[in-house]
Design an enzyme around this catalytic site. Structure first.
Site, PDB file in Angstrom:
ATOM      1  CE  LYS A  29     -53.199 -44.211  52.421  1.00  0.00           C
ATOM      2  NZ  LYS A  29     -53.973 -43.521  51.401  1.00  0.00           N
TER       3      LYS A  29
ATOM      4  CD  GLN B 227     -42.849 -55.814  46.238  1.00  0.00           C
ATOM      5  OE1 GLN B 227     -42.815 -54.726  45.694  1.00  0.00           O
ATOM      6  NE2 GLN B 227     -41.872 -56.233  47.025  1.00  0.00           N
TER       7      GLN B 227
ATOM      8  N   GLY C  84     -31.588 -58.721  31.458  1.00  0.00           N
ATOM      9  CA  GLY C  84     -30.453 -59.649  31.338  1.00  0.00           C
ATOM     10  C   GLY C  84     -30.767 -60.792  30.387  1.00  0.00           C
ATOM     11  CB  SER C  85     -33.720 -63.012  30.140  1.00  0.00           C
ATOM     12  OG  SER C  85     -33.679 -63.328  31.509  1.00  0.00           O
TER      13      SER C  85
ATOM     14  CD  GLU D 242     -48.881 -39.314  53.498  1.00  0.00           C
ATOM     15  OE1 GLU D 242     -48.791 -40.536  53.720  1.00  0.00           O
ATOM     16  OE2 GLU D 242     -49.945 -38.726  53.263  1.00  0.00           O
TER      17      GLU D 242
ATOM     18  CG  ASP E 241     -37.695 -54.692  38.665  1.00  0.00           C
ATOM     19  OD1 ASP E 241     -38.413 -54.771  39.672  1.00  0.00           O
ATOM     20  OD2 ASP E 241     -36.570 -55.199  38.585  1.00  0.00           O
TER      21      ASP E 241
ATOM     22  CD  GLU F 141     -35.152 -54.647  45.780  1.00  0.00           C
ATOM     23  OE1 GLU F 141     -34.773 -55.413  46.665  1.00  0.00           O
ATOM     24  OE2 GLU F 141     -35.524 -55.033  44.648  1.00  0.00           O
TER      25      GLU F 141
ATOM     26  CB  ALA G 299     -50.201 -67.208  23.792  1.00  0.00           C
TER      27      ALA G 299
ATOM     28  N   GLY H 115     -35.753 -63.275  36.935  1.00  0.00           N
ATOM     29  CA  GLY H 115     -36.841 -63.182  37.920  1.00  0.00           C
ATOM     30  C   GLY H 115     -38.183 -63.512  37.271  1.00  0.00           C
TER      31      GLY H 115
END
Ligand code: ADP
Ligand code: F6P
Length: 321
Positions: A157, A254, A106-107, A190, A130, A225, A24, A13
């Protein structure tokens, strides 16, 4: 013998900041008299010999871009020893003496196997929104992702308050609840429903009702999720709380966007340190951020280990909401 030719690839991902790390690596590599090659499309591109020399100017103007200009891929066959052997032969044919792998858990497994079993010295850089990689406080892309979730929830909101509704917001995190927990904290939501902690819908709905009684006009629940779908959460809550809910699934938004200042600086530092480790001949390690310094963490200390959720932060999210 000193290394002269190195390569870099991005895998799994994508995450905002990967480009800054590649920039760099290319620039510090060239300034250190190394030849730097880019392998396009991760391990899949390596097997297809999608390998191209990168010059100083090839990485101009990429730092501010989201995604990865090297592109990325999933390549399930890389888990097979013979396939990795083939990849190692390709790298040797191209006289590539060291490889930097930027990607998630994984990578980094792929990089560790190449290093330990196939004679290809590698250095890993943790890139994953993540933030689930052991041995580093932060991964590349996490901060940008949280800025995105924060902005989205803030907007929700506004409308939640106007209509006095509850919103269930589903965020990424197939295996862990870091994004959900942090999003809940930085937006004053909340609750965070995360895979690490079982959810008690009765208690949660009692709390939401209590807050309504105290005058709160919106309710925001963030769900990872990997814990439940927003639809499931809504089904469990709606009939108990008795007011309208709406669902928002933030999805792949995201993973995109121009990297934040933090991600640009983290990626740049990690890229520089990866090249420095290569120059030092110090392989088989991931560059991690630990207490604001760059650490070289041996793969065996990180792989197969689950990064625990910070329960103090979890409690905090409840205390402050
Ligand atoms: P991430 O790196 O973001 O965690 P994945 O888990 O999809 O993403 O892994 C990316 C790629 O890394 C896989 O498609 C595969 O090529 C390689 N990979 C994953 N797990 C392993 C493994 N156990 N051994 C070797 N290679 C792996
Ligand atoms: O590993 C990062 C991540 O964004 C997870 O949170 C998410 O579940 C997954 O990737 C989705 O990946 P894709 O849709 O690219 O397969």
């Amino acid at each position: 013998m000193a290394v002269k030719r190195i390569a870099v690839l991005t895998s799994g991902g994508d995450s905002p900041g990967m480009n800054a790390a590649v920039r760099a690596i290319v620039r510090y590599g060239i300034k250190s008299d190394l030849e730097v090659y880019g392998i396009f499309r991760g391990y899949a591109g390596l097997l297809d010999e999608d390998i191209h020399k990168l010059e100083f100017r090839d990485v101009s103007g990429i730092m501010e871009k989201g995604g990865t200009f090297l592109r990325t891929a999933r390549c399930p066959e890389f888990k097979v020893t013979n396939v990795r052997d083939e990849a190692a032969q390709i790298l040797k044919k191209h006289e590539i003496e060291a490889l930097v792998v930027i990607g998630g858990d994984g990578s980094l497994h792929g990089a560790a196997f190449l290093d330990a079993d196939h004679g290809i010295p590698t250095i890993g850089i943790p890139g994953s929104i993540d933030n689930d990689i052991f041995g580093t406080d932060m991964c590349i892309g996490v901060d940008t992702c949280l800025n995105t979730t924060m902005e989205a929830v803030q907007k929700l909101k506004d409308t939640a308050s106007s209509h006095e509704r509850a919103f269930i917001v589903e965020v990424m995190g197939r295996e862990n609840g870091y994004i959900a927990l942090m999003t809940a904290i930085i937006t004053g939501s909340e609750a965070a429903i995360i895979p690490e902690v079982p959810v008690d819908y009765d208690k949660l709905s009692d709390r939401l009702l209590e807050e309504r009684k105290r005058g709160k006009i919106n309710s925001i629940i963030i769900v990872a999720e990997g814990a439940a779908s927003a639809y499931t959460v809504s089904r469990h809550l709606e009939h108990k709380i008795g007011y309208e809910t709406r669902i928002t699934i933030l999805g792949h938004v995201q993973r995109g966007g121009s990297p934040s200042a933090f991600d640009r600086s983290l990626s740049t530092r990690m890229g520089l340190h990866a090249v420095q480790a290569i120059l030092d001949g110090d392989f088989g390690k991931m560059i991690g951020l630990q207490a604001n310094t760059m650490a070289r963490v041996p793969y065996e200390e990180i792989l197969g280990r689950k990064k625990p959720i910070n329960m103090e932060l979890y409690k905090l999210s409840y205390i402050l909401s």
